[in-house]
Enzyme design. Sequence first.
Site, PDB file in Angstrom:
ATOM      1  N   LYS A 204      -4.038  -5.576  -7.063  1.00  0.00           N
ATOM      2  CA  LYS A 204      -3.383  -6.744  -6.464  1.00  0.00           C
ATOM      3  C   LYS A 204      -3.927  -8.061  -7.045  1.00  0.00           C
ATOM      4  CE  LYS A 204      -2.283  -4.403  -2.093  1.00  0.00           C
ATOM      5  NZ  LYS A 204      -2.389  -4.470  -0.606  1.00  0.00           N
TER       6      LYS A 204
ATOM      7  N   TYR B 231       7.904  -3.994  -0.464  1.00  0.00           N
ATOM      8  CA  TYR B 231       7.271  -3.931   0.865  1.00  0.00           C
ATOM      9  C   TYR B 231       8.301  -3.978   2.001  1.00  0.00           C
ATOM     10  CZ  TYR B 231       2.392  -4.131  -0.683  1.00  0.00           C
ATOM     11  OH  TYR B 231       1.157  -3.826  -1.204  1.00  0.00           O
TER      12      TYR B 231
ATOM     13  N   ARG C 156     -12.076  -0.923  -1.585  1.00  0.00           N
ATOM     14  CA  ARG C 156     -11.840  -2.038  -0.661  1.00  0.00           C
ATOM     15  C   ARG C 156     -13.148  -2.517  -0.023  1.00  0.00           C
ATOM     16  NH1 ARG C 156      -6.126   0.257   1.787  1.00  0.00           N
ATOM     17  NH2 ARG C 156      -4.725  -1.061   0.537  1.00  0.00           N
TER      18      ARG C 156
ATOM     19  N   ARG D 149      -6.140   7.404  -1.931  1.00  0.00           N
ATOM     20  CA  ARG D 149      -6.368   6.720  -0.648  1.00  0.00           C
ATOM     21  C   ARG D 149      -7.853   6.782  -0.272  1.00  0.00           C
ATOM     22  NH1 ARG D 149      -2.109   3.637   1.559  1.00  0.00           N
ATOM     23  NH2 ARG D 149      -3.451   3.702   3.382  1.00  0.00           N
TER      24      ARG D 149
ATOM     25  N   GLU E 135       8.055   4.979  -5.103  1.00  0.00           N
ATOM     26  CA  GLU E 135       7.337   3.798  -5.625  1.00  0.00           C
ATOM     27  C   GLU E 135       7.159   3.878  -7.137  1.00  0.00           C
ATOM     28  OE1 GLU E 135       4.849   2.797  -1.523  1.00  0.00           O
ATOM     29  OE2 GLU E 135       3.735   3.412  -3.303  1.00  0.00           O
TER      30      GLU E 135
ATOM     31  N   PHE F 105       2.981  -9.944   9.308  1.00  0.00           N
ATOM     32  CA  PHE F 105       2.337 -10.428   8.083  1.00  0.00           C
ATOM     33  C   PHE F 105       3.229 -10.308   6.842  1.00  0.00           C
ATOM     34  CE2 PHE F 105       0.969  -6.012   8.874  1.00  0.00           C
ATOM     35  CZ  PHE F 105       1.384  -5.396   7.705  1.00  0.00           C
TER      36      PHE F 105
ATOM     37  N   THR G  94      -7.489   0.136   4.946  1.00  0.00           N
ATOM     38  CA  THR G  94      -6.747  -1.119   4.725  1.00  0.00           C
ATOM     39  C   THR G  94      -7.614  -2.343   4.992  1.00  0.00           C
ATOM     40  OG1 THR G  94      -4.782   0.042   5.529  1.00  0.00           O
ATOM     41  CG2 THR G  94      -4.636  -2.368   5.380  1.00  0.00           C
TER      42      THR G  94
ATOM     43  N   HIS H  88      -3.205  -1.298  -3.895  1.00  0.00           N
ATOM     44  CA  HIS H  88      -2.188  -0.563  -3.136  1.00  0.00           C
ATOM     45  C   HIS H  88      -2.238   0.887  -3.584  1.00  0.00           C
ATOM     46  CE1 HIS H  88       1.696   0.723  -1.516  1.00  0.00           C
ATOM     47  NE2 HIS H  88       1.845   1.356  -2.680  1.00  0.00           N
TER      48      HIS H  88
ATOM     49  N   ASN I  87      -6.643  -7.113  -0.250  1.00  0.00           N
ATOM     50  CA  ASN I  87      -7.516  -5.942  -0.254  1.00  0.00           C
ATOM     51  C   ASN I  87      -7.478  -5.162  -1.568  1.00  0.00           C
ATOM     52  OD1 ASN I  87      -5.023  -4.831   0.071  1.00  0.00           O
ATOM     53  ND2 ASN I  87      -5.419  -3.870   2.054  1.00  0.00           N
TER      54      ASN I  87
HETATM   55  P1  IDP Z   1      -2.189   0.181   3.122  1.00  0.00           P
HETATM   56  O1  IDP Z   1      -2.093  -0.758   1.932  1.00  0.00           O
HETATM   57  O2  IDP Z   1      -3.610   0.598   3.381  1.00  0.00           O
HETATM   58  O3  IDP Z   1      -1.242   1.361   3.008  1.00  0.00           O
HETATM   59  P2  IDP Z   1      -0.314  -0.950   5.044  1.00  0.00           P
HETATM   60  O4  IDP Z   1      -0.431  -0.830   6.533  1.00  0.00           O
HETATM   61  O5  IDP Z   1       0.744  -0.115   4.372  1.00  0.00           O
HETATM   62  O6  IDP Z   1      -1.752  -0.650   4.424  1.00  0.00           O
HETATM   63  O7  IDP Z   1      -0.086  -2.485   4.739  1.00  0.00           O
HETATM   64  C1  IDP Z   1       0.354  -2.903   3.460  1.00  0.00           C
HETATM   65  C2  IDP Z   1      -0.435  -4.107   3.050  1.00  0.00           C
HETATM   66  O8  IDP Z   1      -0.141  -5.180   3.945  1.00  0.00           O
HETATM   67  C3  IDP Z   1      -1.965  -3.972   3.131  1.00  0.00           C
HETATM   68  O9  IDP Z   1      -2.536  -3.314   2.028  1.00  0.00           O
HETATM   69  C4  IDP Z   1      -2.392  -5.421   3.223  1.00  0.00           C
HETATM   70  O10 IDP Z   1      -2.334  -6.067   1.956  1.00  0.00           O
HETATM   71  C5  IDP Z   1      -1.309  -5.994   4.133  1.00  0.00           C
HETATM   72  N1  IDP Z   1      -1.697  -5.956   5.551  1.00  0.00           N
HETATM   73  C6  IDP Z   1      -1.785  -4.839   6.340  1.00  0.00           C
HETATM   74  N2  IDP Z   1      -2.162  -5.174   7.598  1.00  0.00           N
HETATM   75  C7  IDP Z   1      -2.305  -6.516   7.587  1.00  0.00           C
HETATM   76  C8  IDP Z   1      -2.679  -7.471   8.605  1.00  0.00           C
HETATM   77  O11 IDP Z   1      -2.946  -7.131   9.770  1.00  0.00           O
HETATM   78  N3  IDP Z   1      -2.736  -8.783   8.222  1.00  0.00           N
HETATM   79  C9  IDP Z   1      -2.433  -9.187   6.944  1.00  0.00           C
HETATM   80  N4  IDP Z   1      -2.073  -8.342   5.980  1.00  0.00           N
HETATM   81  C10 IDP Z   1      -2.015  -7.017   6.295  1.00  0.00           C
HETATM   82 MG    MG Z   2       0.829   1.373   2.916  1.00  0.00          MG
END
Ligand code: IDP
Ligand code: MG
Length: 140
Positions: free
Chosen positions: A11, A51, A104, A87, A128, A59, A93, A117, A114
């Site tokens: 990212k 997304y 992370r 993962r 994807e 968010f 996350t 992805h 973070n």
């Molecule tokens: P993941 O990337 O671990 O699969 P997801 O829940 O799919 O997590 O969320 C996608 C992306 O959205 C996260 O990697 C992060 O960049 C962002 N994100 C997730 N939760 C939050 C939040 O509570 N606040 C701000 N950004 C978030």
């Molecule tokens: Mg995800």
Amino acid sequence: MLEENTLSIIKPDATRRNLTGKINSRFEENGLRIVAQKRLHLTKEQAEKFYEVHKERPFYGELVDFMVSGPVVVQVLSGQNAVAANRNIMGDTNPANAEEGTIRRDFAESIEANSVHGSDSVENAKKEINFFFSDTEIVG
Ligand code: IDP
Ligand code: MG
């Protein structure tokens, strides 16, 4: 032995800090192989589409803005149980909850910025990967 492909994205927070090589070392050291790779600056339309599953989450708008704030590296990782393996290497996350030694935990700036992805299922990995790559661009 379950040989799989999964989509990985480095990212903008990580490309900005010149962490591409360090992050990719983690994948290679843990048995995953980078079989396709390109550096892109996503358009807003691409980030919104990628997304889309999160479009009802509070968010979503900020996430899209973040993902277009700088270059990303999109790549396909291949290996045994690659979806779950990736993962695990990435970590939770929220970096505050990520285990020691995960990408992370070591590199993320925040729950949003973070660093990486990773696809969350084999089915989503296929979708994807097709979003960014044609079959001839994936070379195992
Ligand atoms: P993941 O990337 O671990 O699969 P997801 O829940 O799919 O997590 O969320 C996608 C992306 O959205 C996260 O990697 C992060 O960049 C962002 N994100 C997730 N939760 C939050 C939040 O509570 N606040 C701000 N950004 C978030
Ligand atoms: Mg995800």
